[in-house]
Design an enzyme around this catalytic site. Structure first.
Site, PDB file in Angstrom:
ATOM      1  N   LYS A   1     -19.818  32.542  -8.595  1.00  0.00           N
ATOM      2  CA  LYS A   1     -20.202  31.714  -9.739  1.00  0.00           C
ATOM      3  C   LYS A   1     -21.213  30.647  -9.345  1.00  0.00           C
ATOM      4  O   LYS A   1     -22.202  30.431 -10.035  1.00  0.00           O
ATOM      5  CB  LYS A   1     -18.977  31.026 -10.368  1.00  0.00           C
ATOM      6  CG  LYS A   1     -17.940  31.984 -10.913  1.00  0.00           C
ATOM      7  CD  LYS A   1     -16.840  31.252 -11.671  1.00  0.00           C
ATOM      8  CE  LYS A   1     -16.039  30.250 -10.851  1.00  0.00           C
ATOM      9  NZ  LYS A   1     -15.283  30.862  -9.729  1.00  0.00           N
TER      10      LYS A   1
ATOM     11  N   ARG B   1     -10.901  26.102 -16.893  1.00  0.00           N
ATOM     12  CA  ARG B   1     -10.027  26.917 -16.049  1.00  0.00           C
ATOM     13  C   ARG B   1      -8.644  27.077 -16.658  1.00  0.00           C
ATOM     14  O   ARG B   1      -7.798  27.730 -16.047  1.00  0.00           O
ATOM     15  CB  ARG B   1      -9.883  26.239 -14.684  1.00  0.00           C
ATOM     16  CG  ARG B   1     -10.770  26.856 -13.581  1.00  0.00           C
ATOM     17  CD  ARG B   1     -10.599  25.951 -12.400  1.00  0.00           C
ATOM     18  NE  ARG B   1     -10.772  26.498 -11.104  1.00  0.00           N
ATOM     19  CZ  ARG B   1     -11.874  26.320 -10.367  1.00  0.00           C
ATOM     20  NH1 ARG B   1     -12.946  25.765 -10.863  1.00  0.00           N
ATOM     21  NH2 ARG B   1     -11.889  26.738  -9.118  1.00  0.00           N
TER      22      ARG B   1
ATOM     23  N   ARG C   1     -17.327  31.859   3.937  1.00  0.00           N
ATOM     24  CA  ARG C   1     -18.285  31.079   3.141  1.00  0.00           C
ATOM     25  C   ARG C   1     -18.645  29.778   3.854  1.00  0.00           C
ATOM     26  O   ARG C   1     -17.788  29.110   4.425  1.00  0.00           O
ATOM     27  CB  ARG C   1     -17.678  30.764   1.777  1.00  0.00           C
ATOM     28  CG  ARG C   1     -18.546  29.841   0.942  1.00  0.00           C
ATOM     29  CD  ARG C   1     -18.235  29.913  -0.515  1.00  0.00           C
ATOM     30  NE  ARG C   1     -17.014  29.231  -0.894  1.00  0.00           N
ATOM     31  CZ  ARG C   1     -16.597  29.128  -2.148  1.00  0.00           C
ATOM     32  NH1 ARG C   1     -17.291  29.694  -3.132  1.00  0.00           N
ATOM     33  NH2 ARG C   1     -15.484  28.501  -2.432  1.00  0.00           N
TER      34      ARG C   1
ATOM     35  N   ARG D   1     -15.462  24.782   3.667  1.00  0.00           N
ATOM     36  CA  ARG D   1     -14.614  23.934   2.835  1.00  0.00           C
ATOM     37  C   ARG D   1     -13.172  24.044   3.304  1.00  0.00           C
ATOM     38  O   ARG D   1     -12.704  25.124   3.633  1.00  0.00           O
ATOM     39  CB  ARG D   1     -14.692  24.405   1.374  1.00  0.00           C
ATOM     40  CG  ARG D   1     -15.918  23.929   0.653  1.00  0.00           C
ATOM     41  CD  ARG D   1     -16.104  24.595  -0.684  1.00  0.00           C
ATOM     42  NE  ARG D   1     -14.888  24.727  -1.484  1.00  0.00           N
ATOM     43  CZ  ARG D   1     -14.881  25.190  -2.741  1.00  0.00           C
ATOM     44  NH1 ARG D   1     -16.015  25.546  -3.328  1.00  0.00           N
ATOM     45  NH2 ARG D   1     -13.760  25.302  -3.411  1.00  0.00           N
TER      46      ARG D   1
ATOM     47  N   ARG E   1      -5.258  29.862  -4.226  1.00  0.00           N
ATOM     48  CA  ARG E   1      -6.241  29.623  -5.299  1.00  0.00           C
ATOM     49  C   ARG E   1      -6.411  30.870  -6.164  1.00  0.00           C
ATOM     50  O   ARG E   1      -6.579  30.776  -7.376  1.00  0.00           O
ATOM     51  CB  ARG E   1      -7.588  29.194  -4.699  1.00  0.00           C
ATOM     52  CG  ARG E   1      -7.551  27.742  -4.198  1.00  0.00           C
ATOM     53  CD  ARG E   1      -8.716  27.419  -3.287  1.00  0.00           C
ATOM     54  NE  ARG E   1      -9.996  27.612  -3.930  1.00  0.00           N
ATOM     55  CZ  ARG E   1     -11.106  27.961  -3.284  1.00  0.00           C
ATOM     56  NH1 ARG E   1     -11.091  28.167  -1.982  1.00  0.00           N
ATOM     57  NH2 ARG E   1     -12.232  28.090  -3.928  1.00  0.00           N
TER      58      ARG E   1
HETATM   59  P1  AMP Z   1     -14.317  25.212  -7.030  1.00  0.00           P
HETATM   60  O1  AMP Z   1     -15.421  24.613  -6.237  1.00  0.00           O
HETATM   61  O2  AMP Z   1     -14.720  25.569  -8.430  1.00  0.00           O
HETATM   62  O3  AMP Z   1     -13.650  26.363  -6.330  1.00  0.00           O
HETATM   63  O4  AMP Z   1     -13.205  24.067  -7.172  1.00  0.00           O
HETATM   64  C1  AMP Z   1     -12.561  23.513  -6.042  1.00  0.00           C
HETATM   65  C2  AMP Z   1     -11.269  22.830  -6.468  1.00  0.00           C
HETATM   66  O5  AMP Z   1     -11.557  21.767  -7.391  1.00  0.00           O
HETATM   67  C3  AMP Z   1     -10.283  23.728  -7.229  1.00  0.00           C
HETATM   68  O6  AMP Z   1      -9.465  24.506  -6.369  1.00  0.00           O
HETATM   69  C4  AMP Z   1      -9.486  22.699  -8.009  1.00  0.00           C
HETATM   70  O7  AMP Z   1      -8.574  22.016  -7.179  1.00  0.00           O
HETATM   71  C5  AMP Z   1     -10.567  21.693  -8.407  1.00  0.00           C
HETATM   72  N1  AMP Z   1     -11.189  22.089  -9.700  1.00  0.00           N
HETATM   73  C6  AMP Z   1     -12.465  22.505  -9.902  1.00  0.00           C
HETATM   74  N2  AMP Z   1     -12.679  22.770 -11.198  1.00  0.00           N
HETATM   75  C7  AMP Z   1     -11.506  22.526 -11.836  1.00  0.00           C
HETATM   76  C8  AMP Z   1     -11.075  22.634 -13.181  1.00  0.00           C
HETATM   77  N3  AMP Z   1     -11.893  23.062 -14.163  1.00  0.00           N
HETATM   78  N4  AMP Z   1      -9.790  22.274 -13.468  1.00  0.00           N
HETATM   79  C9  AMP Z   1      -8.964  21.830 -12.515  1.00  0.00           C
HETATM   80  N5  AMP Z   1      -9.294  21.737 -11.232  1.00  0.00           N
HETATM   81  C10 AMP Z   1     -10.560  22.084 -10.880  1.00  0.00           C
END
Ligand code: AMP
Length: 218
Positions: free
Chosen positions: A15, A90, A129, A162, A173
């Site tokens: 994404k 989400r 990654r 990360r 996740r």
């Molecule tokens: P991502 O970079 O999109 O994988 O997000 C990393 C982490 O940020 C996720 O595992 C969540 O802990 C938090 N996070 C990101 N976007 C959301 C969202 N829309 N709702 C809740 N937590 C989020």
């Protein structure tokens, strides 16, 4: 009228990579909820302190906090023409929150691109990654390595893994995605907004399919 796109899909589906490419192609702002949270963690803001416990465990940050953060971000001038939402919504409550926000801004969700990738491929991609410290450019140790190991091709900053890309957290996740986010596929399908994109294809082909799906194909 402003145009709002949502990229939906499991962690590791691509994404972030695709949102950056779509933003470059369309001129729309790229809004990544994960990137915004990581910025808050780095700066140790109040929001960052609240979010850290959830992010470290691979859980979702509570909806009220996340929706308020996105409302503020989408209200800024660089989103006037619209935005590509990467990682938000989400949950179904976040999807309802997004409808409210866009209603207030005089827009609506125009299309949801669901990026489908099998689980074993996600784990393989995420465990290798690498992300650049300066601007979040994304690499993959095996399939998309930087020219010089550990250094971003674009801005020369350091690449890092990360914390939440460690295998155990990745598995959690993906579970959280299945339970809380995957229901959005039906939510948007029922509203005739969903286009499924085959995320296992080469990066360029995925972008081409996305551009075609939003009527900007060549
Ligand atoms: P991502 O970079 O999109 O994988 O997000 C990393 C982490 O940020 C996720 O595992 C969540 O802990 C938090 N996070 C990101 N976007 C959301 C969202 N829309 N709702 C809740 N937590 C989020």
């Amino acid at each position: 009228m402003a145009s709002y796109l949502v990229l939906l899909g499991p962690p590791g589906a691509g994404k972030g990579t695709q949102a950056k490419r779509l933003a470059a192609n369309t001129g729309l702002a790229h809004i990544s909820s994960g990137d915004i949270f990581r910025q808050h963690l780095k700066e140790s803001t109040e929001l960052g302190k609240k979010a850290r416990v959830y992010i470290d465990r691979g859980e979702l940050v509570p909806d009220d906090v996340t929706i308020a953060m996105i409302r503020e971000r989408l209200s800024r001038p660089d989103c006037k023409a619209g935005a590509i939402l990467d990682g938000f919504p989400r949950t179904t409550d976040q999807a309802a929150g997004l409808d409210d926000i866009l209603g207030d801004l005089g827009g609506r969700v125009d299309r949801v691109l669901f990026v489908a990738v099998p689980d074993d491929e996600l784990i393989r991609r995420l465990s290798g990654r690498l992300v650049c410290r300066a601007q979040g450019h994304i690499y993959q140790r095996d399939f998309n390595p930087p020219q010089e190991p550990g250094v971003c091709d674009v801005d020369g900053s350091e690449l890092y893994q990360r914390d939440d890309d460690k295998e155990e957290t990745v598995r959690h996740r993906i579970q959280v995605y299945r339970q809380q986010t995957a229901p959005l596929i039906e939510y948007y399908r029922q509203r005739s907004l969903l286009t499924e994109i085959e995320g296992g294809q080469p990066v360029e082909q995925v972008t081409a399919d996305m551009l075609a799906a939003i009527g900007k194909g060549s």
